[in-house]
Scaffold this active site. Structure first.
Site, short mmCIF file in Angstrom:
data_model
loop_
_atom_site.label_atom_id
_atom_site.label_comp_id
_atom_site.label_asym_id
_atom_site.label_seq_id
_atom_site.Cartn_x
_atom_site.Cartn_y
_atom_site.Cartn_z
N GLU A 74 -11.92 0.45 5.00
CA GLU A 74 -10.93 1.51 4.80
C GLU A 74 -11.66 2.76 4.32
OE1 GLU A 74 -7.25 0.23 3.36
OE2 GLU A 74 -6.37 2.20 3.60
N GLU B 268 -6.87 -2.33 -7.44
CA GLU B 268 -5.87 -1.70 -6.58
C GLU B 268 -4.46 -2.07 -7.01
OE1 GLU B 268 -6.03 -3.04 -2.51
OE2 GLU B 268 -4.90 -1.30 -1.80
C1 BGC Z 1 -4.79 2.46 0.56
C2 BGC Z 1 -4.14 3.26 -0.52
C3 BGC Z 1 -3.24 4.25 0.12
C4 BGC Z 1 -2.19 3.42 0.79
C5 BGC Z 1 -1.04 4.12 1.35
C6 BGC Z 1 -3.73 1.71 1.28
O1 BGC Z 1 -4.26 0.96 2.31
O2 BGC Z 1 -5.77 1.64 0.07
O3 BGC Z 1 -4.79 3.50 -1.60
O4 BGC Z 1 -2.77 5.26 -0.68
O5 BGC Z 1 -2.74 2.55 1.74
O6 BGC Z 1 0.03 3.47 0.90
#
Ligand code: BGC
Length: 918
Positions: free
Chosen positions: A492, A756
């Site tokens: 990501e 997270e």
């Molecule tokens: C990310 C986040 C991002 C989100 C959106 C995720 O996959 O890791 O930090 O803001 O998607 O909801």
């Protein structure tokens, strides 16, 4: 001490090499022990040589004496700057006594150097592998070594040249479509990592400038570079296609070495058809997948020997340099090394190494007496599995990011393997295939990130809170890598907008991220569509929808925050049209002013626990906030009509919010913590319902046993709002909570970065779903701003810019007996700290020259506040003293102060004035 002038910057960096701003902005900071010290005037002089600064006849620019208290971002208004020119400058300041202040002569000097300012300065063309004549084939056996992660081999490019004498000055201007490492005569040029970084490549590609004077010698020389795919053509984000689909499919180099000789002549060696190329020892390199090196294929002296076999002519891939800009911010560098904490022998040749800290970077592994052809694999993970396979790498959360480096030994007595075109997020590595006994000293973690100067420090008496701060700081290091990323480990690593805006106030406490964020804001603005919608991520990749509420609003919030924090008016001016267009976009699609349409992926209060904050409520709150910020920004930029229009819009949205979501008893629709927090923080409640709303909020926290339910969006406001509304006790209870869900819970379970999700791992459920479970996301670390701003007490008044009018409000509470924060702000050092005993409190503060402060001394006995046994109001520098809700509010001139007062631990201010988020 008189006034010390320090921290001289041009374009928000110290001694920047190769900038292309036509009127670079110059800044300096001030420090002094003397109370009331202030700059009242300054003079900047600039010249082409340091010695010329002392010769009025040879000055390039002389501002003369200018009456001003500021040393913030003063634009060059001397003669137009030439390309590739170093400009030396000096600043003199006069203080409040009228005396010339400053350092012993000469120390307040600095320089900046321009890059290539004109298209015509570039003679280089883009070179790379000829895709037709030399398709990117891997050597036989490579697939066997590299497995599925195999990409085309990186380019090794070179060009020999001869000079009769050493140049007096040599600069390399270079960039890549891909990531590159420049080489000169067998040495690496500069210390950039992952250059040129990641930008909206279709719009801007950054070139780097290197001072290579010391690397060029008389005689034969070789200029070279290794270029790998990077963000240009490697894997980026969760898109299964390589970035080829977004930018380009083959890496390329553009470089120009400019040699200046003593006789005034100049020679330019640029990328052209004379260059040659061949693959080298690196079989493949990818940011997500890792790097594969077969050391047997290393070509000795490929970047040093005047002549060499096996290199084929390059192809010119493009004759247009494209949208080049000089790198405007701090490059990514290796900033520290961590030794292994423990090494565990798992099986023959297989070890698991623990660095004791979740970090971002790579490993340097030294191999001794590895047999030729020995294959060594280095895999990375943030945590270890629990349960049956105790102590193995938990890599499922990396998704498609293989995060695996491979090495095939050449059979030398000592070999060092360190990949240079990849990064990993890890605390643990597994080394497999090791030829002998792994010595703990032979494996080192190298930490890399955008090298933004670290400017902040927070510390207190509580080890868990200190660990929380450390986790926040490591989250920042690991996720500020060319762009502010959500996470550094899985497939990501994107510049998610909400994550960045939620964390920005904390980031600016920790480090000087002025140039970093200003640069990224260009990507955010470049990503805006014609309807005015920002995207969820910048640079835009895979996420092509309009941004969600609180995500797109980053495009409004961050420029404003940069203005407030650093006094950077330009980033505000450059972003302003985009900010207003974003608000117009939301308004256009939501005529009733409740943001329910065009909400993109509408993530709501992302990753909240046991709560469901209504998405339209959250959206409408952010709509109001963005409208208010655009109004404030318009005022700053001298656009009163736009300001008035947005102020009216804000009032109307606020009314729509109240009508739709606020009940007569002060309950906010959905009755979630985040709903209350948004309404309170953004000023969206009628005055007479504020107290009731606070009660509802507090009751929710309390009935859950002092637990939170907030996700990414709400968490930023949680402790600040509670403390602001007389419930510091609850804010501290949440800070100290260590049952699920809380910061303390993750720390109790070994977190060394911010997770997270609150439930990344729990006692009751083990790991959360592998598909989305990063252990290094900074959003939930947004409490860092509150640690600095309220626990220690450093803040500024709502109208203040760049900490000119400080608001110092130490907030003793919880189990803390002392706390202290320091920030090297754009004006100079600011500090605030407190320490309490059973009945006394000591408050220590630093106010930089030219700033003033309102200091709230928390005490039940305002008359008893003393410095050196004298009443506070009689002390030099104290401009006023007034009893207040907190105790005593002192107005201070600049200086360092220490006050003592009586204090009982349960004296927490019950109601400090309500303050809305700026
Ligand atoms: C990310 C986040 C991002 C989100 C959106 C995720 O996959 O890791 O930090 O803001 O998607 O909801």
């Amino acid at each position: 001490m008189t006034i010390r002038v320090y921290g001289l910057q041009a374009e928000q960096r110290q001694e920047p090499l190769g900038i292309d701003h036509p009127r670079p902005r110059l800044s300096w900071k001030l420090d002094s022990d003397r109370r009331g010290a202030a700059q009242t005037a300054y003079r900047i002089t600039a010249a082409l040589r340091p010695a010329d600064l002392d010769d009025p006849g040879r000055l390039l620019w002389d501002t003369g004496r200018r009456e001003s208290g500021d040393g913030l971002l003063i634009p060059w208004d001397g003669p137009a700057l030439q390309s590739a020119t170093r400009c030396h400058w000096r600043v003199e300041v006069w203080d409040e006594t009228g005396a010339a202040a400053g350092n012993p002569a000469g120390s307040a000097r600095s320089w900046f150097e321009t890059g290539l300012l004109h298209r015509s300065d570039w003679s280089a063309v883009w070179i790379g592998r000829d895709p037709v004549r030399h398709p990117a084939v891997q050597p036989p056996g490579a697939a066997d070594i590299a497995g599925a992660d195999l990409l085309p081999p990186p380019l090794h490019l070179r060009r020999a040249f001869h000079v009769d004498t050493r140049p007096v000055r040599a600069r390399l201007y270079a960039t890549a479509r891909g990531v590159y490492e420049p080489r000169l005569n067998g040495c690496r040029a500069g210390d950039h990592e992952l250059a040129p970084g990641w930008t909206e490549y279709h719009r801007r590609l950054q070139y780097q400038t290197y001072d290579v004077t010391g690397l060029v010698h008389a005689g034969d020389n070789v200029l070279g570079a290794v270029v790998a795919d990077g963000w240009w053509s490697g894997y980026v984000g969760f898109d299964p296609r390589r970035a080829a689909q977004h930018y380009g499919d083959c890496p390329a180099l553009l470089a120009q070495l400019v040699l200046d000789f003593a006789d005034g002549s100049r020679r330019v060696i640029a990328t052209d058809t004379v260059w040659t190329e061949r693959p080298g020892a690196i079989l493949s390199a990818d940011l997500l997948m890792g790097q594969v090196v077969d050391a047997r294929r290393h070509v000795p002296d490929w970047d040093a020997a005047a002549t060499i076999d096996g290199f084929a002519p390059v192809a010119v891939l493009d004759t247009e340099p494209g949208p080049l800009v000089a790198e405007p911010d701090h490059p990514v560098r290796v900033t520290m090394e961590l030794p292994a904490a423990t090494v565990e022998h798992k099986a023959p040749g297989r070890y698991v190494v623990d660095f004791g800290q979740n970090l971002v970077g790579r490993v340097r592994l030294t191999l001794r007496s590895a047999p030729r052809g020995r294959r060594v694999t280095v895999r990375h993970a943030e945590v270890l599995t629990d349960g049956e396979q105790d102590g193995e790498l938990y890599a499922a959360n990396l998704r498609r990011a293989a995060a695996t480096d491979r090495y095939v030994a050449a059979g030398e007595p000592v070999e060092v393997f360190e990949p240079q075109f990849t990064t990993h997020g890890f605390r643990y590595v597994e080394i497999d295939g090791h030829p002998g006994e792994l010595d703990v000293a032979d494996v080192v973690a190298r930490v890399l990130h955008s090298d933004t100067p670290w400017t902040g420090r927070f510390e207190c008496s509580d080890p868990v809170t200190n660990q929380l701060y450390t986790n926040i700081a490591w989250g920042q290091r690991g996720n500020f890598v060319a762009v502010p990323t959500d996470c550094p480990q899985r497939d990501e690593r994107l510049g998610w907008l909400a994550d960045a805006q939620i964390f920005a106030p904390t980031a600016t406490r920790n480090a000087d991220v002025a140039a970093f964020f200003a640069r990224w804001m260009r990507d955010v603005v470049d990503g805006q569509d014609t309807d005015g919608a920002f995207r969820d991520v910048a640079p835009v990749i895979t996420m092509h929808r309009e941004a969600a509420p609180a995500w797109g609003d980053a495009g409004v919030i961050i420029p404003w925050h940069l203005w407030r924090t650093y006094g950077d008016r330009q980033v505000l001016a450059d972003s302003f049209d985009a900010m207003a267009a974003w608000v117009a976009h939301v308004r256009r699609h939501n005529p009733d002013l409740r943001w329910r349409h065009h909400t993109g992926n509408n993530y709501g209060d992302w990753l909240q626990v046991d709560a469901d904050t209504p998405r339209d409520l959250l959206a409408t709150a952010y709509f109001a906030r963005s409208a208010a910020i655009v109004a404030d920004a318009a005022d700053v930029l001298g656009r009163p009509d736009v300001a008035a229009e947005h102020r009216a819009l804000h009032a109307a949205i606020r009314q729509a919010f109240i009508t739709a979501y606020v009940h007569p008893d002060g309950a906010v629709e959905g009755e979630t913590q985040t709903g209350y927090l948004l309404a309170l923080a953004f000023g969206l409640l009628p005055d007479d319902l504020i107290a009731a709303a606070v009660k509802h909020l507090a009751a929710d926290v309390e009935q859950r046993g002092n637990r939170l339910t907030t996700g990414f969006v709400g968490v930023q406001l949680l402790c600040p709002v509670l403390a602001e509304h007389g419930r510091a006790d609850l804010a501290y209870a949440l800070l100290h909570q260590d049952e699920f869900p809380s910061w303390g819970y993750s720390i109790r379970h070994g977190a060394t970065t911010i997770w997270e999700r609150w439930d990344g791992w729990t006692e009751h459920g083990g790991f959360q779903a592998d598909a989305m479970n990063s252990f290094n996301h900074y959003s939930l670390g947004s409490i860092g701003d509150w640690l600095f701003g309220r626990v220690a007490g450093i803040d500024q008044t709502p109208g203040s810019v760049a900490y000119r009018d400080l608001l110092l409000r130490p907030l003793p509470g919880g189990r803390l007996t002392w706390a202290r924060a320091e920030q090297d702000t754009a004006r100079g050092p600011v500090a605030c700290g407190w320490a309490r005993t059973d009945d006394r409190i000591t408050v220590t503060v630093t106010v930089p020259p030219g700033s003033t402060a309102l200091l709230e001394v928390p005490t039940a006995d305002p008359a008893g506040v003393r410095e050196h046994d004298e009443p506070a109001h009689t002390r030099p520098g104290v401009l006023g003293a007034e009893p207040s809700a907190a105790g005593l509010t002192l107005r201070l001139a600049s200086g360092r102060y220490t006050f003592t007062a009586s204090h009982t631990p349960d004296h927490t201010p019950d109601h400090t004035p309500v303050q809305e988020m700026p």
